[in-house]
Motif scaffolding. Sequence first.
Motif, PDB file in Angstrom:
ATOM      1  N   ASN A  41      31.933  29.551  45.684  1.00 16.59           N
ATOM      2  CA  ASN A  41      33.394  29.810  45.496  1.00 16.59           C
ATOM      3  C   ASN A  41      34.051  28.768  44.405  1.00 16.59           C
ATOM      4  OD1 ASN A  41      33.235  31.558  47.709  1.00 16.59           O
ATOM      5  ND2 ASN A  41      34.006  29.736  49.188  1.00 16.59           N
ATOM      6  N   VAL A  42      34.939  29.556  43.503  1.00 15.88           N
ATOM      7  CA  VAL A  42      35.507  28.598  42.389  1.00 15.88           C
ATOM      8  C   VAL A  42      36.941  28.948  42.548  1.00 15.88           C
ATOM      9  CG1 VAL A  42      33.165  28.829  40.845  1.00 15.88           C
ATOM     10  CG2 VAL A  42      35.298  30.711  40.836  1.00 15.88           C
ATOM     11  N   ALA A  43      37.776  28.093  41.961  1.00 17.69           N
ATOM     12  CA  ALA A  43      39.150  28.111  41.785  1.00 17.69           C
ATOM     13  C   ALA A  43      39.522  28.491  40.370  1.00 17.69           C
ATOM     14  CB  ALA A  43      39.838  26.859  42.239  1.00 17.69           C
ATOM     15  N   VAL A  44      40.437  29.760  40.237  1.00 19.95           N
ATOM     16  CA  VAL A  44      40.849  30.072  39.025  1.00 19.95           C
ATOM     17  C   VAL A  44      42.202  29.772  38.793  1.00 19.95           C
ATOM     18  CG1 VAL A  44      41.264  31.784  37.351  1.00 19.95           C
ATOM     19  CG2 VAL A  44      39.046  31.466  38.673  1.00 19.95           C
ATOM     20  N   GLN A  45      42.942  29.265  37.927  1.00 15.58           N
ATOM     21  CA  GLN A  45      44.125  28.863  37.860  1.00 15.58           C
ATOM     22  C   GLN A  45      44.878  29.415  36.479  1.00 15.58           C
ATOM     23  OE1 GLN A  45      45.490  24.523  37.746  1.00 15.58           O
ATOM     24  NE2 GLN A  45      47.481  25.087  38.472  1.00 15.58           N
ATOM     25  N   ILE A  46      45.922  30.039  36.604  1.00 13.91           N
ATOM     26  CA  ILE A  46      46.589  30.482  35.481  1.00 13.91           C
ATOM     27  C   ILE A  46      48.077  30.214  35.898  1.00 13.91           C
ATOM     28  CG2 ILE A  46      47.332  32.307  34.166  1.00 13.91           C
ATOM     29  CD1 ILE A  46      44.658  33.851  34.886  1.00 13.91           C
ATOM     30  N   GLY A  47      48.719  29.517  35.051  1.00 10.32           N
ATOM     31  CA  GLY A  47      50.255  28.774  35.402  1.00 10.32           C
ATOM     32  C   GLY A  47      50.008  27.864  36.621  1.00 10.32           C
ATOM     33  N   ASP A  48      50.602  28.280  37.587  1.00 12.06           N
ATOM     34  CA  ASP A  48      50.955  27.382  38.802  1.00 12.06           C
ATOM     35  C   ASP A  48      50.202  28.113  39.858  1.00 12.06           C
ATOM     36  OD1 ASP A  48      52.383  25.386  37.646  1.00 12.06           O
ATOM     37  OD2 ASP A  48      54.133  26.357  37.944  1.00 12.06           O
ATOM     38  N   ASP A  49      49.636  29.171  39.762  1.00  9.57           N
ATOM     39  CA  ASP A  49      48.826  30.203  40.764  1.00  9.57           C
ATOM     40  C   ASP A  49      47.227  29.848  40.629  1.00  9.57           C
ATOM     41  OD1 ASP A  49      48.338  31.998  42.592  1.00  9.57           O
ATOM     42  OD2 ASP A  49      48.804  33.620  41.543  1.00  9.57           O
ATOM     43  N   VAL A  50      46.976  29.521  41.821  1.00 15.73           N
ATOM     44  CA  VAL A  50      45.530  29.078  41.995  1.00 15.73           C
ATOM     45  C   VAL A  50      44.794  30.181  42.883  1.00 15.73           C
ATOM     46  CG1 VAL A  50      43.661  27.402  42.931  1.00 15.73           C
ATOM     47  CG2 VAL A  50      45.862  26.737  41.541  1.00 15.73           C
ATOM     48  N   ARG A  51      43.530  30.948  42.545  1.00  7.76           N
ATOM     49  CA  ARG A  51      43.126  32.222  43.395  1.00  7.76           C
ATOM     50  C   ARG A  51      41.676  31.471  43.572  1.00  7.76           C
ATOM     51  NH1 ARG A  51      46.348  37.440  41.400  1.00  7.76           N
ATOM     52  NH2 ARG A  51      48.445  36.556  41.354  1.00  7.76           N
ATOM     53  N   GLN A  52      41.356  32.176  44.732  1.00 10.20           N
ATOM     54  CA  GLN A  52      39.890  31.876  45.025  1.00 10.20           C
ATOM     55  C   GLN A  52      39.043  33.183  44.461  1.00 10.20           C
ATOM     56  OE1 GLN A  52      38.841  31.473  49.301  1.00 10.20           O
ATOM     57  NE2 GLN A  52      37.091  30.238  48.684  1.00 10.20           N
ATOM     58  N   TYR A  53      38.054  32.833  43.631  1.00  6.58           N
ATOM     59  CA  TYR A  53      37.116  33.867  43.247  1.00  6.58           C
ATOM     60  C   TYR A  53      35.433  33.161  43.699  1.00  6.58           C
ATOM     61  CZ  TYR A  53      40.075  35.894  39.606  1.00  6.58           C
ATOM     62  OH  TYR A  53      40.916  36.700  38.903  1.00  6.58           O
ATOM     63  N   TYR A  54      34.600  34.404  43.617  1.00  5.10           N
ATOM     64  CA  TYR A  54      33.389  34.326  44.048  1.00  5.10           C
ATOM     65  C   TYR A  54      32.339  34.606  42.827  1.00  5.10           C
ATOM     66  CZ  TYR A  54      35.806  34.595  48.424  1.00  5.10           C
ATOM     67  OH  TYR A  54      36.621  34.401  49.435  1.00  5.10           O
ATOM     68  N   VAL A  55      31.229  33.797  42.835  1.00  5.45           N
ATOM     69  CA  VAL A  55      30.124  34.068  41.757  1.00  5.45           C
ATOM     70  C   VAL A  55      29.061  34.950  42.227  1.00  5.45           C
ATOM     71  CG1 VAL A  55      28.841  33.026  39.921  1.00  5.45           C
ATOM     72  CG2 VAL A  55      31.085  32.140  40.709  1.00  5.45           C
ATOM     73  N   ASN A  56      28.776  35.843  41.764  1.00  2.17           N
ATOM     74  CA  ASN A  56      27.541  36.784  42.092  1.00  2.17           C
ATOM     75  C   ASN A  56      26.182  36.328  41.649  1.00  2.17           C
ATOM     76  OD1 ASN A  56      27.525  38.040  39.903  1.00  2.17           O
ATOM     77  ND2 ASN A  56      28.052  40.005  40.647  1.00  2.17           N
ATOM     78  N   GLU A  57      25.132  36.925  41.907  1.00  4.97           N
ATOM     79  CA  GLU A  57      23.903  36.404  41.250  1.00  4.97           C
ATOM     80  C   GLU A  57      23.721  36.679  39.854  1.00  4.97           C
ATOM     81  OE1 GLU A  57      23.378  40.672  42.874  1.00  4.97           O
ATOM     82  OE2 GLU A  57      24.257  38.943  43.452  1.00  4.97           O
ATOM     83  N   HIS A  58      24.631  37.530  39.271  1.00  5.05           N
ATOM     84  CA  HIS A  58      24.829  37.712  37.810  1.00  5.05           C
ATOM     85  C   HIS A  58      25.700  36.791  37.210  1.00  5.05           C
ATOM     86  CE1 HIS A  58      22.312  41.316  38.586  1.00  5.05           C
ATOM     87  NE2 HIS A  58      23.406  41.793  39.515  1.00  5.05           N
ATOM     88  N   ARG A  59      26.341  35.784  37.933  1.00  7.66           N
ATOM     89  CA  ARG A  59      26.948  34.932  37.336  1.00  7.66           C
ATOM     90  C   ARG A  59      28.454  35.579  36.704  1.00  7.66           C
ATOM     91  NH1 ARG A  59      23.779  30.419  33.912  1.00  7.66           N
ATOM     92  NH2 ARG A  59      22.230  29.966  35.298  1.00  7.66           N
ATOM     93  N   VAL A  60      28.967  36.538  37.706  1.00 15.01           N
ATOM     94  CA  VAL A  60      30.164  37.257  37.363  1.00 15.01           C
ATOM     95  C   VAL A  60      31.058  37.095  38.398  1.00 15.01           C
ATOM     96  CG1 VAL A  60      31.281  39.624  37.372  1.00 15.01           C
ATOM     97  CG2 VAL A  60      28.954  39.255  36.059  1.00 15.01           C
ATOM     98  N   MET A  61      32.307  36.641  38.104  1.00 17.77           N
ATOM     99  CA  MET A  61      33.292  36.125  38.994  1.00 17.77           C
ATOM    100  C   MET A  61      34.143  37.275  39.276  1.00 17.77           C
ATOM    101  SD  MET A  61      34.497  32.330  37.983  1.00 17.77           S
ATOM    102  CE  MET A  61      35.710  32.855  36.895  1.00 17.77           C
ATOM    103  N   PHE A  62      34.405  37.348  40.705  1.00 22.48           N
ATOM    104  CA  PHE A  62      35.214  38.565  41.394  1.00 22.48           C
ATOM    105  C   PHE A  62      36.287  37.904  42.249  1.00 22.48           C
ATOM    106  CE2 PHE A  62      31.504  38.573  43.766  1.00 22.48           C
ATOM    107  CZ  PHE A  62      31.887  38.682  45.274  1.00 22.48           C
ATOM    108  N   SER A  63      37.335  38.750  42.732  1.00 20.08           N
ATOM    109  CA  SER A  63      38.177  38.108  43.684  1.00 20.08           C
ATOM    110  C   SER A  63      38.578  39.317  44.512  1.00 20.08           C
ATOM    111  CB  SER A  63      39.344  37.355  42.870  1.00 20.08           C
ATOM    112  OG  SER A  63      40.234  36.694  44.052  1.00 20.08           O
ATOM    113  N   GLU A  64      39.133  39.080  45.692  1.00 21.26           N
ATOM    114  CA  GLU A  64      39.872  39.950  46.660  1.00 21.26           C
ATOM    115  C   GLU A  64      41.117  40.076  46.335  1.00 21.26           C
ATOM    116  OE1 GLU A  64      39.384  38.364  50.662  1.00 21.26           O
ATOM    117  OE2 GLU A  64      37.222  38.695  50.719  1.00 21.26           O
TER     118      GLU A  64
END
Length: 239
Positions: A1-24
Motif C-alpha cells: 500500500n502506498v500513499a499518493v498526495q495531490i494538494g491536501d488530498d491523500v489517497r491509498q493506492y496499491y501496487v501490483n506485480e507489474h509495479r502499476v499503482m491502482f486505487s479504489e
Amino acid sequence: NVAVQIGDDVRQYYVNEHRVMFSEAPFTWLDDFSDHADQAVAAWYPYSDVLSIERSVKTDQETDGLDSSDFMYASTTISYQGSGDWVYPIIFYHQVSMLNIIVNIDIPGDTRTVTGIEVLNTRLSGTFAAPSSGSFGTWTTTEGTEGTITPKVVIGGWNAIAIPQTIATGTDFVIITLSDETTKTFAMPSNFTFQPNKVHKLKFNIKEKSISFSAEIHDWVEEDRGDPGTWGGTIINIS
C-alpha cells in the motif's frame, strides 16, 4: 500500500506485480482537476494518511522485519495528456540506508565461525520531512529511540535497514558472536554517516588482537540486494 498526495488530498493506492499503482478511489482529471492544470504529486511507502510522522525501523530484521523497515518517497509533476488512459511514472527513492555486513576471521588455524551479528547504538526512529527540491528528504532523529538491530542473514553476510544518521567516533557499533560463544565488539574509529538510497558494505576482518574495518558505499540496486559480491562503488578505508 502506498500513499499518493495531490494538494491536501491523500489517497491509498496499491501496487501490483507489474509495479502499476491502482486505487479504489483514484485521482482523475475529469472529477478532480477538470481545469487540466499541472499537478504536483507526492507518494510514499508504506501508507499513512500524513507524511511527516515518526517512522521507525524494526529491531528484529531477521525475517519480515527487514522489508517492513523500508521507507520510500517520490515526487513529480504530471501534465494533462488528453482524454483516455495514460500512465504517469513515479520514481520512488529509498529514504533509509541499507547496511550489508561481511565478517572474515583472519587468524591462522582458527576454525570458528560467525554465529550472530548485532548493530548497536543506532537511532531506530525519526521524523521525516519531504524535500523542498530533489529526491531525498531530511530526518530528525535527535529524539528518536536508540537501540540494537538484529540483521537478516543473506548470501555471504547480513543485511539491515537503518535510518540515515551519523555514528560518532568511539561508539560501540557492532557485536560479532563466534561459534565458541565469545564476542568481539567493534567501536567506530571515526564519524561514519549512513546515506539514503545507498547500500553500505561494511567489512570486518577479525585478527588475533584487533578488528580491521573498511566500507564501500553503493547505489541501492534491487536485483543485487542479496548478493554482496556484485556491487561496485566508492571505497572508504578506515583503520
